[in-house]
Design a protein around this motif. Structure first.
Motif, PDB file in Angstrom:
ATOM      1  N   ASN A  59     -10.011   4.565  -1.745  1.00 47.67           N
ATOM      2  CA  ASN A  59     -10.232   4.387  -0.310  1.00 47.67           C
ATOM      3  C   ASN A  59      -9.604   5.553   0.437  1.00 47.67           C
ATOM      4  OD1 ASN A  59     -10.712   3.379   2.221  1.00 47.67           O
ATOM      5  ND2 ASN A  59      -9.142   1.770   2.131  1.00 47.67           N
TER       6      ASN A  59
ATOM      7  N   TRP B 296      -9.923   0.776   8.331  1.00 49.93           N
ATOM      8  CA  TRP B 296      -8.695   0.271   7.692  1.00 49.93           C
ATOM      9  C   TRP B 296      -7.548   0.208   8.683  1.00 49.93           C
ATOM     10  CZ3 TRP B 296      -3.649   0.900   6.337  1.00 49.93           C
ATOM     11  CH2 TRP B 296      -3.191   0.054   5.309  1.00 49.93           C
TER      12      TRP B 296
ATOM     13  N   ALA C  55       0.854  -1.189   0.000  1.00 51.84           N
ATOM     14  CA  ALA C  55       0.000   0.000   0.000  1.00 51.84           C
ATOM     15  C   ALA C  55       0.888   1.236   0.000  1.00 51.84           C
ATOM     16  CB  ALA C  55      -0.898   0.013   1.236  1.00 51.84           C
TER      17      ALA C  55
ATOM     18  N   VAL D 100      -8.659   6.892   3.974  1.00 52.31           N
ATOM     19  CA  VAL D 100      -8.565   6.446   5.361  1.00 52.31           C
ATOM     20  C   VAL D 100      -8.328   7.663   6.247  1.00 52.31           C
ATOM     21  CG1 VAL D 100      -7.394   4.899   6.976  1.00 52.31           C
ATOM     22  CG2 VAL D 100      -7.551   4.280   4.555  1.00 52.31           C
TER      23      VAL D 100
ATOM     24  N   MET E 158      -0.570   1.936  -6.723  1.00 49.03           N
ATOM     25  CA  MET E 158      -1.564   2.607  -5.890  1.00 49.03           C
ATOM     26  C   MET E 158      -1.264   4.103  -5.875  1.00 49.03           C
ATOM     27  SD  MET E 158      -2.643   1.871  -1.966  1.00 49.03           S
ATOM     28  CE  MET E 158      -3.496   0.326  -2.179  1.00 49.03           C
TER      29      MET E 158
ATOM     30  N   MET F 201       0.821   3.752   1.924  1.00 53.77           N
ATOM     31  CA  MET F 201       1.179   4.321   3.218  1.00 53.77           C
ATOM     32  C   MET F 201       2.347   3.611   3.899  1.00 53.77           C
ATOM     33  SD  MET F 201       0.142   1.991   5.591  1.00 53.77           S
ATOM     34  CE  MET F 201      -0.002   3.009   7.064  1.00 53.77           C
TER      35      MET F 201
ATOM     36  N   ASP G 262      -4.687   9.064   4.671  1.00 52.66           N
ATOM     37  CA  ASP G 262      -3.996   8.116   3.777  1.00 52.66           C
ATOM     38  C   ASP G 262      -5.029   7.673   2.770  1.00 52.66           C
ATOM     39  OD1 ASP G 262      -3.121   5.650   2.624  1.00 52.66           O
ATOM     40  OD2 ASP G 262      -3.725   4.557   4.433  1.00 52.66           O
ATOM     41  N   THR G 263      -4.767   7.910   1.509  1.00 55.55           N
ATOM     42  CA  THR G 263      -5.739   7.434   0.526  1.00 55.55           C
ATOM     43  C   THR G 263      -5.069   6.504  -0.467  1.00 55.55           C
ATOM     44  OG1 THR G 263      -5.582   8.929  -1.375  1.00 55.55           O
ATOM     45  CG2 THR G 263      -6.672   9.795   0.599  1.00 55.55           C
ATOM     46  N   GLY G 264      -5.866   5.637  -1.080  1.00 59.20           N
ATOM     47  CA  GLY G 264      -5.303   4.700  -2.044  1.00 59.20           C
ATOM     48  C   GLY G 264      -6.281   4.441  -3.178  1.00 59.20           C
TER      49      GLY G 264
ATOM     50  N   ARG H 105       1.070  -7.912  -4.216  1.00 59.57           N
ATOM     51  CA  ARG H 105       0.306  -8.740  -3.277  1.00 59.57           C
ATOM     52  C   ARG H 105       0.402 -10.186  -3.754  1.00 59.57           C
ATOM     53  NH1 ARG H 105      -4.876  -4.961  -1.500  1.00 59.57           N
ATOM     54  NH2 ARG H 105      -3.562  -3.366  -0.574  1.00 59.57           N
TER      55      ARG H 105
HETATM   56  N1  SER Z   1      -4.003   2.220   2.977  1.00 55.36           N
HETATM   57  C1  SER Z   1      -5.271   2.176   2.319  1.00 55.36           C
HETATM   58  C2  SER Z   1      -5.376   0.986   1.396  1.00 55.36           C
HETATM   59  O1  SER Z   1      -4.403   0.320   1.166  1.00 55.36           O
HETATM   60  C3  SER Z   1      -5.490   3.467   1.559  1.00 55.36           C
HETATM   61  O2  SER Z   1      -4.349   3.824   0.851  1.00 55.36           O
HETATM   62  O3  SER Z   1      -6.460   0.742   0.917  1.00 55.36           O
END
Ligand code: SER
Length: 888
Positions: free
Chosen positions: A203, A161, A41, A205, A92, A43, A226-228, A69
């Motif tokens: 997403n 999350w 991710a 967070v 991401m 973050m 934190d966004t993804g 992943r």
């Molecule tokens: N950490 C969150 C995710 O992986 C948003 O970046 O979905």
């Protein structure tokens, strides 16, 4: 057209315009997380910034983060190729606030980007919020004007999350895109939510807490964001396709794979092309970040991915290794955004080709075995674990490859039986270790290995990393705790510390945790890959399970690297200068100096040493990149890599090349030095600075040793030499440039003076002690003239000329001189003039002297004889004895 590359830049530019620092993606192998297999991710690289442990010069950041992943918790490998949105590798996109803006601004930024920049129609979007989060729900209403039915409250963890069991966490709000009613599926939280109609694209967070333990959750110092957003998903939306594999990037990769195989991505072949495209991305990016295929840890996950793709290449009928041929397309598509792909192109290409070449050797036979064993199975059956294990063990089929191969026929593998077979093999291996010589005395390390597995070495890429203490050994026993002041060895799951091997000493440094510091004084490798960090706890006590930070002494490691690379250059320079009989017999690489032993029958001349040094330094000045590749031993040797005779190498070896050699018979340059080596090396040869050979000596018959210094050590050595020349010049009262000339003159002068002094002493001896003594000191004994004298400072070889001169002086008679040296020894000479030799024999007379002087006779002719003795202090007594002899 919204290409993947354009979307990525639009995203980053948008947040940059809004005060965010564009931060490069962090590597796929996380440096700051001990438990995470791969960065999964955006973050991850900011984990410690959220908790306040780490400070950065900015409060807002935006990234396009490469993620993998596969293996570990988030394992998407099984589904990849068969679904619209599973990938092993993905990008991401994210924006981050570290205690700066919070919910309102985050929602505003996201909504504005989606609807204004990306121009998505509002009615296609809907969001979820955590069921208790009224603030977020109200903000969506206020900012986006969404109606209540488009703001769905979710009470499950889907909207809370967390990075993992511990770490920063908080409620989140997800934005969904509606792909339309042609596709089956329901809104989030509904019974049909697993359908493909409503797809989560972003997403957000709201990072508010830090989960410290299972039961303890603290507030973060300041609420953060934190966004993804999955780049492949948003690309699908913006390109008007439903399937991620239909976006431009994947279409290009799949087209390349269609062209290379001549098989269209249709029907049963679609999945294979997708697997290849996806796995090519993860493999290439992992290799670029330093992961190489192996049978353990991250390397094994990479191997599984690669082999899975390679089986699909075989399914497409590819006759030759395929993956490496698709690499140029990937680099064209993604190299600009990720220059590491371009930098590592050769390494990726060769690693892919080697792995596929090797795997092809067993793939076909393995598939035959699999077909035979599964021939009678039908949908819903299990393949027995023994066969799956045999495929793994003998044919290199990772378990998931076997599972994948049976998937289409709906046959599964008896995984439990597979695990049992694996366990049995390990037990057998253990039994073998326990019996083998020296290693048997260190059984504790095998017990450790058994319990916690081998250590993953991160030190080719980094000198700092986080890890978990997996075992502590004190006084040869596994313990749970090491107390302050105690000595012991720590084992961790992954380490940047190099364990002594291949002549390179182990690293030193520190391992620290929240409450302790451990000084690492040495690192060793035990029991087939368990790295042990030896040292003592300087502060606090350490427990198994503690999360720690490992810091290698970087200055020391830098020197070790330079010395190790210099060893390779000297090795090749020796072969060029002395001949190819030169083979390495041993080496020692420390931070201070390097030692290299090699076969050569005689001492090197000064010119040879100079030539070797010059050659090696020429390559240093080339400043060419040092590259490492993973190869099979046979290929490496076929390419001319130097290996140690008698050394046991694994199936695959690291091959280090350095320098460039222009070979007129071949196209392109060849590496100047090519060696099998597991050590750590400089990035470019120029990093060595300077190589200076300081000694050459013998070690054993036919084995020579050189010792050398590099970099600062070489410079300080030369400074010392220079200093000495200055001091010499000072003493000589001249300049360093003229010192040598001055020394020549002094030596010449001294030689002349010595000669003159000798002459003078002789004269002195003859004239009886004073320079102006006019008459020789001659006695009459029994009617015969006798000149006897003890002289000092006349060398034994000058005694005879002295005796001749004496004989001349007295005309007829006997002369005797006893020279006494500084250390008290005596040499005597007796001369008898010719007219008297019928009456006196010099040999007999000199014996009389020698007896008193403690000597053993003497020798010569009747007219001149010499003798010696240790008792110089009895010289006068000896002359007395001789006089008496003459009176008889
Ligand atoms: N950490 C969150 C995710 O992986 C948003 O970046 O979905």
């Amino acid at each position: 057209m919204n290409s993947v590359n354009e979307i990525r830049s639009t995203f980053l530019d948008y947040f940059h315009r809004n005060g965010h620092e564009i931060v490069p993606s962090s590597p796929l192998v996380p440096r700051n997380d001990p438990t995470l297999m791969f960065t999964n991710a955006g973050m991850v690289q900011f984990k410690n910034v959220f908790t306040g442990l780490e400070q950065r010069p900015y409060k807002r950041a935006t990234t396009a983060q490469k993620c993998v992943r596969a293996g570990g918790k988030h394992n998407d490998l099984d589904n990849v190729g068969y679904t619209a949105r599973h990938h092993t590798f993905f990008e991401m996109l994210g924006n981050f606030s570290f205690g700066d803006y919070f919910k309102e601004q985050a929602i505003y930024f996201a909504w504005n980007l989606l609807t204004k920049e990306f121009c998505l129609p509002k009615e296609k979007l809907l969001v979820t919020v955590y069921h208790e989060d009224d603030v977020a729900a109200d903000l969506w209403k206020k900012i986006a004007g969404l109606s209540d039915d488009k703001i769905i409250r979710i009470s499950t963890n889907d909207n809370f999350w967390a990075m993992g069991d511990t770490g920063p966490c908080g409620p989140c709000s997800e934005i969904f895109y509606d792909h339309g009613d042609k596709i089956w599926g329901g809104v989030p939280g509904s019974a049909e939510e697993d359908g493909d109609r409503y797809i989560e694209i972003w997403n957000l967070v709201f990072m508010q807490y830090e989960q410290v333990t299972k039961d303890q959750r603290n507030d973060l110092p300041r609420p953060s964001i934190d966004t993804g957003m999955g780049l492949e998903r948003i690309a699908a939306v913006l390109q008007g396709v439903h399937d991620n594999y239909d976006i431009d990037l994947f279409k290009t990769l799949i087209r390349a794979s269609e062209e290379a195989t001549g098989v269209k991505a249709e029907g049963e072949f679609v999945a294979s092309h997708r697997v290849i495209a996806d796995h090519l991305r993860s493999s290439a990016f992992l290799i670029a970040d330093g992961v190489l295929p192996s049978n353990e840890g991250r390397g094994y996950v990479l191997r599984r991915i690669m082999r899975r793709a390679m089986r699909h290449a075989e399914l497409l009928g590819a006759k030759e290794p395929l993956m490496w041929r698709l690499l140029p397309t990937l680099i064209r598509e993604m190299g600009q955004a990720y220059p590491e792909l371009i930098r590592a192109e050769a390494l990726i290409s060769e690693t892919l080709r080697l792995e596929e070449t090797r795997f092809r050797k067993t793939l076909e036979r393995g598939l035959n075995l699999l077909n035979e064993a599964s021939h009678n199975l039908k949908s819903g059956d299990h393949l027995d674990g023994e066969t799956a294990f045999k495929l793994y063990d003998t044919y290199g089929f990772p378990l998931d490859l076997t599972q994948d191969a049976l998937r289409r026929r709906n046959i599964t593998v008896d995984v439990e039986a597979f695990d049992k077979a694996m366990e049995r093999q390990k037990a057998e291996a253990r039994a073998n270790w326990a019996g083998s010589g020296e290693e048997a005395t260190e059984t504790v390390w095998f017990a450790v290995r058994d319990r916690v597995g081998s250590t993953e070495f991160l030190g080719y890429e980094t000198e700092k990393a986080e890890a978990v203490i997996t075992a502590i050994v004190k006084d040869g026993k596994i313990v749970d705790e090491l107390k302050e002041g105690e000595e012991g060895a720590l084992v961790v799951n992954q380490t940047p510390f190099y364990g002594e091997s291949g002549g390179q000493v182990g690293d030193t440094g520190t391992i620290s945790g929240e409450k302790f510091t451990f000084d690492v004084t040495d690192t060793q490798k035990k029991a087939n890959g368990v790295f042990i960090h030896i040292g003592s706890s300087k502060k606090g006590s350490i427990k198994t399970g503690d999360v720690v930070e490992l810091d290698v002494d970087q200055k020391r490691r830098r020197k070790i690297r330079a010395n190790h690379s210099a060893t390779h250059l000297l090795h090749e320079a020796l072969r060029e200068t002395l001949g190819t009989h030169v083979a390495q017999k041993g080496s020692l690489v420390t931070p201070e100096r390097l030692r290299f032993d090699f076969s050569h029958p005689k001492p090197m001349t000064a010119e040879e040493i100079k030539q070797v040094e010059d050659l090696a330094n020429e390559i240093v000045l080339q400043n060419s990149p040092v590259t490492t590749r993973l190869m099979s031993v046979d290929d490496a040797i076929a390419e001319g890599a130097m290996a140690l005779f008698g050394e046991k190498y694994g199936d695959e070896v690291r091959v280090v090349s350095m320098g460039q050699r222009v070979d007129p018979t071949k196209v392109g340059n060849r590496p100047w030095s090519l060696e099998l080596c597991g050590g750590t090396h400089v990035k470019r040869t120029g990093d060595i600075g300077l190589i200076r050979i300081v000694s050459e000596s013998a070690v054993a018959a036919g084995v020579r040793r050189i010792e050398a210094l590099t970099g600062d050590a070489a410079r300080h050595y030369l400074d010392g030499q220079d200093q000495r020349v200055h001091e010499i010049a000072n003493v000589l009262k001249t300049t360093p440039q003229e010192a040598l000339e001055r020394v020549h003159i002094l030596v010449e002068e001294r030689r002349k003076l010595e000669k003159e002094l000798n002459e003078a002493r002789k004269q002195l001896a003859l004239t009886g002690g004073t320079a102006n003594h006019s008459e020789p000191d001659i006695e009459e004994i029994n009617g015969v003239s006798f000149m006897g004298r003890v002289v000092h400072g006349v060398s034994p070889k000058d005694l005879k000329p002295l005796a001749d001169a004496g004989k001349n002086k007295i005309g007829s008679g006997i002369v005797a001189f006893i020279g006494v040296s500084e250390d008290g020894k005596a040499s005597a000479v007796v001369g008898v003039t010719d007219d008297l030799t019928s009456r006196y024999n010099a040999v007999v007379l000199v014996k009389a002297l020698s007896e008193v002087l403690g000597g053993k006779g003497g020798g010569g002719r009747p007219d001149m004889a010499q003798a010696g003795g240790p008792d110089g202090q009895k010289a006068e007594d000896a002359l007395k004895a001789l006089r008496q002899n003459l009176t008889k």
